[in-house]
Write a protein that holds these residues in place. Structure first.
Motif, PDB file in Angstrom:
ATOM      1  N   THR A  27      12.288   3.729 -14.118  1.00  0.00           N
ATOM      2  CA  THR A  27      11.828   4.849 -13.308  1.00  0.00           C
ATOM      3  C   THR A  27      11.537   4.358 -11.889  1.00  0.00           C
ATOM      4  OG1 THR A  27      10.771   5.767 -15.253  1.00  0.00           O
ATOM      5  CG2 THR A  27      10.094   6.681 -13.145  1.00  0.00           C
ATOM      6  N   PRO A  28      12.097   4.994 -10.879  1.00  0.00           N
ATOM      7  CA  PRO A  28      11.821   4.541  -9.511  1.00  0.00           C
ATOM      8  C   PRO A  28      10.322   4.654  -9.205  1.00  0.00           C
ATOM      9  CG  PRO A  28      13.544   6.228  -9.548  1.00  0.00           C
ATOM     10  CD  PRO A  28      12.960   6.170 -10.920  1.00  0.00           C
ATOM     11  N   ALA A  29       9.823   3.681  -8.430  1.00  0.00           N
ATOM     12  CA  ALA A  29       8.411   3.725  -8.047  1.00  0.00           C
ATOM     13  C   ALA A  29       8.127   5.012  -7.282  1.00  0.00           C
ATOM     14  CB  ALA A  29       8.088   2.524  -7.176  1.00  0.00           C
ATOM     15  N   ALA A  30       6.967   5.582  -7.542  1.00  0.00           N
ATOM     16  CA  ALA A  30       6.581   6.788  -6.812  1.00  0.00           C
ATOM     17  C   ALA A  30       6.537   6.460  -5.321  1.00  0.00           C
ATOM     18  CB  ALA A  30       5.217   7.257  -7.286  1.00  0.00           C
ATOM     19  N   PRO A  31       7.117   7.313  -4.481  1.00  0.00           N
ATOM     20  CA  PRO A  31       7.122   7.005  -3.055  1.00  0.00           C
ATOM     21  C   PRO A  31       5.696   6.927  -2.505  1.00  0.00           C
ATOM     22  CG  PRO A  31       8.074   9.169  -3.503  1.00  0.00           C
ATOM     23  CD  PRO A  31       7.778   8.536  -4.821  1.00  0.00           C
ATOM     24  N   GLY A  32       5.474   5.965  -1.631  1.00  0.00           N
ATOM     25  CA  GLY A  32       4.162   5.859  -0.999  1.00  0.00           C
ATOM     26  C   GLY A  32       3.120   5.192  -1.849  1.00  0.00           C
ATOM     27  N   ARG A  33       3.494   4.571  -2.928  1.00  0.00           N
ATOM     28  CA  ARG A  33       2.500   4.030  -3.840  1.00  0.00           C
ATOM     29  C   ARG A  33       1.622   2.960  -3.186  1.00  0.00           C
ATOM     30  NH1 ARG A  33       4.640   0.756  -8.718  1.00  0.00           N
ATOM     31  NH2 ARG A  33       4.843  -0.626  -6.950  1.00  0.00           N
ATOM     32  N   SER A  34       2.232   1.885  -2.689  1.00  0.00           N
ATOM     33  CA  SER A  34       1.430   0.837  -2.046  1.00  0.00           C
ATOM     34  C   SER A  34       0.757   1.376  -0.795  1.00  0.00           C
ATOM     35  CB  SER A  34       2.307  -0.372  -1.681  1.00  0.00           C
ATOM     36  OG  SER A  34       2.678  -1.077  -2.833  1.00  0.00           O
ATOM     37  N   ALA A  35       1.516   2.126  -0.013  1.00  0.00           N
ATOM     38  CA  ALA A  35       0.974   2.659   1.238  1.00  0.00           C
ATOM     39  C   ALA A  35      -0.257   3.526   0.973  1.00  0.00           C
ATOM     40  CB  ALA A  35       2.039   3.464   1.967  1.00  0.00           C
ATOM     41  N   ASP A  36      -0.250   4.269  -0.122  1.00  0.00           N
ATOM     42  CA  ASP A  36      -1.386   5.138  -0.429  1.00  0.00           C
ATOM     43  C   ASP A  36      -2.628   4.349  -0.806  1.00  0.00           C
ATOM     44  OD1 ASP A  36       0.207   7.266   0.059  1.00  0.00           O
ATOM     45  OD2 ASP A  36       0.598   7.763  -2.045  1.00  0.00           O
ATOM     46  N   ALA A  37      -2.430   3.126  -1.291  1.00  0.00           N
ATOM     47  CA  ALA A  37      -3.560   2.321  -1.756  1.00  0.00           C
ATOM     48  C   ALA A  37      -4.211   1.513  -0.632  1.00  0.00           C
ATOM     49  CB  ALA A  37      -3.095   1.373  -2.860  1.00  0.00           C
ATOM     50  N   VAL A  38      -3.506   1.377   0.496  1.00  0.00           N
ATOM     51  CA  VAL A  38      -3.975   0.465   1.542  1.00  0.00           C
ATOM     52  C   VAL A  38      -4.601   1.214   2.717  1.00  0.00           C
ATOM     53  CG1 VAL A  38      -3.222  -1.224   3.266  1.00  0.00           C
ATOM     54  CG2 VAL A  38      -2.346  -1.341   0.921  1.00  0.00           C
ATOM     55  N   THR A  39      -5.765   0.741   3.134  1.00  0.00           N
ATOM     56  CA  THR A  39      -6.380   1.257   4.350  1.00  0.00           C
ATOM     57  C   THR A  39      -6.463   0.122   5.362  1.00  0.00           C
ATOM     58  OG1 THR A  39      -8.615   0.743   3.607  1.00  0.00           O
ATOM     59  CG2 THR A  39      -7.773   2.928   3.061  1.00  0.00           C
ATOM     60  N   VAL A  40      -6.376   0.482   6.630  1.00  0.00           N
ATOM     61  CA  VAL A  40      -6.415  -0.502   7.712  1.00  0.00           C
ATOM     62  C   VAL A  40      -7.644  -0.228   8.556  1.00  0.00           C
ATOM     63  CG1 VAL A  40      -5.170  -1.439   9.704  1.00  0.00           C
ATOM     64  CG2 VAL A  40      -3.896  -0.579   7.718  1.00  0.00           C
ATOM     65  N   GLY A  41      -8.402  -1.274   8.868  1.00  0.00           N
ATOM     66  CA  GLY A  41      -9.594  -1.106   9.688  1.00  0.00           C
ATOM     67  C   GLY A  41      -9.731  -2.205  10.731  1.00  0.00           C
ATOM     68  N   ASP A  42     -10.493  -1.925  11.779  1.00  0.00           N
ATOM     69  CA  ASP A  42     -10.772  -2.904  12.847  1.00  0.00           C
ATOM     70  C   ASP A  42      -9.493  -3.484  13.451  1.00  0.00           C
ATOM     71  OD1 ASP A  42     -13.470  -2.569  12.370  1.00  0.00           O
ATOM     72  OD2 ASP A  42     -13.544  -4.208  10.923  1.00  0.00           O
ATOM     73  N   GLU A 135       1.449   1.496  18.220  1.00  0.00           N
ATOM     74  CA  GLU A 135       1.618   1.789  16.803  1.00  0.00           C
ATOM     75  C   GLU A 135       2.204   0.592  16.077  1.00  0.00           C
ATOM     76  OE1 GLU A 135       3.697   5.411  15.885  1.00  0.00           O
ATOM     77  OE2 GLU A 135       1.762   6.424  15.994  1.00  0.00           O
ATOM     78  N   VAL A 136       1.781   0.458  14.828  1.00  0.00           N
ATOM     79  CA  VAL A 136       2.313  -0.602  13.966  1.00  0.00           C
ATOM     80  C   VAL A 136       2.682   0.028  12.626  1.00  0.00           C
ATOM     81  CG1 VAL A 136       1.803  -2.774  12.784  1.00  0.00           C
ATOM     82  CG2 VAL A 136       0.871  -2.353  15.078  1.00  0.00           C
ATOM     83  N   VAL A 137       3.857  -0.330  12.123  1.00  0.00           N
ATOM     84  CA  VAL A 137       4.294   0.125  10.809  1.00  0.00           C
ATOM     85  C   VAL A 137       4.321  -1.071   9.865  1.00  0.00           C
ATOM     86  CG1 VAL A 137       6.134   1.249   9.489  1.00  0.00           C
ATOM     87  CG2 VAL A 137       5.742   1.890  11.885  1.00  0.00           C
ATOM     88  N   LEU A 138       3.643  -0.943   8.735  1.00  0.00           N
ATOM     89  CA  LEU A 138       3.691  -1.979   7.697  1.00  0.00           C
ATOM     90  C   LEU A 138       4.561  -1.467   6.556  1.00  0.00           C
ATOM     91  CD1 LEU A 138      -0.084  -3.010   7.412  1.00  0.00           C
ATOM     92  CD2 LEU A 138       1.692  -4.038   8.861  1.00  0.00           C
ATOM     93  N   THR A 139       5.500  -2.287   6.118  1.00  0.00           N
ATOM     94  CA  THR A 139       6.344  -1.919   4.986  1.00  0.00           C
ATOM     95  C   THR A 139       5.981  -2.792   3.790  1.00  0.00           C
ATOM     96  OG1 THR A 139       8.118  -1.309   6.486  1.00  0.00           O
ATOM     97  CG2 THR A 139       8.721  -1.654   4.186  1.00  0.00           C
TER      98      THR A 139
END
Ligand SMILES: [Cu+2]
Length: 168
Positions: A27-42, A135-139
């Motif tokens: 089953t393909p990974a749900a889109p946005g899975r890791s991205a949804d779990a990560v928050t960026v601060g400071d 802006e920064v994009v993390l993949t």
């Protein structure tokens, strides 16, 4: 045979679960899975006129599984690399691309900081001016990505020498 030995019972149990495991893998990974779990601060980026600069911040993983940042990009830079800082053979601190990217443990955090892991801005297209934002994009390894905006700050440190070619 009316009674299975404990070992045979384990085998039966294992094979009963096997189809489920296989189904999970296909089953393909749900889109946005890791991205949804990560928050960026400071988050912030070092001011620079040209050439290279570096970005820092705290990446927090609120999920139940480790996530890995495998690539990054920014409109401010022709290339963004995931760097670590390590001592070279003579003991001088150098930075280089980090093998395997940045892994953030489940429920944990990874702090990107001067003298440690950082986002390496290369081939700056224009000066990074203090007070502006970029802006920064993390993949992530699962293909999901997250975008954040980081403020540009004056900073005199983070002058480690760059040792390109590691891990190539
Ligand atoms: Cu670097």
């Amino acid at each position: 045979m009316a009674v299975l030995s404990p070992r045979a019972r384990r085998l039966v149990t294992a094979s009963a679960f096997l189809p489920l495991v296989l189904a999970g893998c296909s089953t393909p990974a749900a889109p946005g899975r890791s991205a949804d779990a990560v928050t960026v601060g400071d988050q912030w980026v070092k001011a620079a006129d040209s050439g290279m600069s570096a970005g820092f911040g705290e990446l927090r993983n609120t999920g139940a599984e480790a996530v890995t940042v495998v690539a990054a990009s920014s409109p401010a830079a022709g290339r963004l690399e995931l760097h670590e800082v390590v001592p070279d053979a003579e003991g001088a601190m150098i930075m280089r691309p980090k093998d395997g990217g940045f892994t953030i443990p489940a429920g944990g955090a990874l702090t990107l900081r001067p003298g440690g892991d950082h986002l390496m801005f290369m081939e700056l297209g224009a000066p990074l001016r203090t007070g502006s934002t970029t802006e920064v994009v993390l993949t992530f390894a699962d293909g999901s990505s997250t975008t954040f905006s980081a403020q540009v700050r004056d900073f005199a440190g983070a002058q480690e020498e760059y040792a390109p070619g590691h891990g190539a």
